[in-house]
Design an enzyme around this catalytic site. Sequence first.
Site, PDB file in Angstrom:
ATOM      1  CD  GLU A 179      -0.986  -5.199   7.244  1.00  7.75           C
ATOM      2  OE1 GLU A 179      -1.661  -4.375   6.694  1.00  7.75           O
ATOM      3  OE2 GLU A 179      -0.082  -5.277   7.973  1.00  7.75           O
ATOM      4  N   GLY A 223       4.914   2.375   6.836  1.00  5.45           N
ATOM      5  CA  GLY A 223       5.404   1.149   6.831  1.00  5.45           C
ATOM      6  C   GLY A 223       4.845   0.223   8.058  1.00  5.45           C
ATOM      7  CB  CYS A 257      -1.528  -0.165   5.419  1.00  8.47           C
ATOM      8  SG  CYS A 257      -1.697   1.239   4.652  1.00  8.47           S
ATOM      9  CE  LYS A 310      15.815   3.855   1.688  1.00  4.78           C
ATOM     10  NZ  LYS A 310      15.033   2.368   1.349  1.00  4.78           N
ATOM     11  N   PRO A 311      12.965   6.781  -0.837  1.00  7.09           N
ATOM     12  CG  PRO A 311      13.061   6.341  -3.105  1.00  7.09           C
ATOM     13  CD  PRO A 311      13.646   7.000  -1.998  1.00  7.09           C
ATOM     14  CG  ASN A 364       1.999  -0.428  -0.063  1.00  8.85           C
ATOM     15  OD1 ASN A 364       2.810   0.563   0.304  1.00  8.85           O
ATOM     16  ND2 ASN A 364       0.965  -0.978   0.846  1.00  8.85           N
ATOM     17  CD  GLU A 373      -0.495   4.455   6.901  1.00 10.14           C
ATOM     18  OE1 GLU A 373      -0.688   3.337   7.078  1.00 10.14           O
ATOM     19  OE2 GLU A 373      -0.015   4.658   5.621  1.00 10.14           O
TER      20      GLU A 373
END
Length: 474
Positions: free
Chosen positions: A378, A224, A280, A171-172, A148, A246
């Site tokens: 969420e 994530g 988030c 690592k994307p 995101n 996070e």
Amino acid sequence: MEGKNYINGEWNTEGDGVINVMNPATGEQVGTVPNGGEKEATAAVEAAAAAFPGWSKTTAYERAELLMKWHDLLLEHKEEVGEILTKEMGKPLAEAIGEVEYSASFISWFAEEGKRLYGRTIPASKEGKRIQINKQPVGVVVSITPWNFPAAMMARKMAPALAAGCTFVSKPAKLTPLTAVRMFELAEEAGFPKGVINLVTGSASKIGKVFTSHPDVRKLTFTGSTEIGKELMKQSSETMLNLSLELGGHAPIIVLDDANLDLAVEGVVASKFRNAGQTCVCGNRIYVQSGIADEFAKRLQEATSKLKVGNGMDEGVTIGPLVDKDGYEKVQQHVQDAVSKGAKVLIGGDGSTENDSYFYNPTVLVNASSDMLVMHEETFGPVAPIMTFEKDEEAIKLANDTRFGLAAYFFTDSMTRGTYIAENLDYGIVGWNDGAPSTAQAPFGGMKESGIGREGGQEGLEAFVETKYISIKI
């Protein structure tokens, strides 16, 4: 765009085939990246380990100079990077360019903050002794970042790690790797030495396994879901890996009856609908004091009606697509569940799914209640449910009734009420009359199951160093 891995100063396409990167607004392919795995991740970690002794001995000024070159190149190419980001992630182009600028702010902040990584001398309790406290880089850092915010999340981790003297492996996310590839190309142009920065695209499970088990890795930083964060924590226990996590959020927004309603509506729109609600820290549930609830809902509906849904590359679009089918179906489920339990849709409540793209119209719900999914999970979509409350203590209790504690927001013009609420919300980030509190110079992170550690600010640099105590007898 053909993306590649960047390992030990070299670009390569090694891996088990390729991953197709798709535009969530059109369903069209925008590029490919290698489907790397354990072999590529191991090579990247070993390259970072080999480069660490030399890089850690460079001065803070040398590191800052390279970081600022990267910063300047990123801003010079912000429209290009923003366009890549929009095409692979979906957010409106202006918002994507804003994310690139936000990313650059972390690079410049930590370039300077690295010069102020101070140790200290402590008075000894006995004559003839000296007590020194030194700060030294933790070592090889690996990162796993989400889809995101593919530019900002990488920069927020990579910049402080490099400024502290660590080497780095990124690592994307598989959905949005091309932004990271372009940012690494610019970092290479800036002149970082071979092996100091490394990029591996591909399988999260295979790459993550190497990250959490390789003896040369000394820190993992991850953004994530809470579920994946817990799994990474378990995997990291064997090597006692230093972690920054996070994780998920479920942010409340409280609107008190003395709030400036125009400011409150502006703040709610900024928090709730940015990135189509796929953040988030976005407001997920709105608690409004009963005496102003109708007027607030009316104004929020009016503001929401001005938002434009569409392809992020089109002029005037403010709400892009949801990233995939699963995200769309979760939003749809939350709205349907709320309506079935008595919620009323003021605006939105529907979407479109054509050409493998998933758009959901910004939605305002009233008559929300605590038994609805949207008030407990969420949503990660553009849905704003409004529930009323009577007393301040009730609002605080409702806001804290969650296992998450990342961000919370409230609106009041009373210093007394505001101070009390801010101090009693169990959240790592609190926005008081502010729907967009994130900034490079302040610590970002959560309480409870929203994570461990902080990113940004002085704390963001401390996360990448070890504290060494030296006792000297002279």
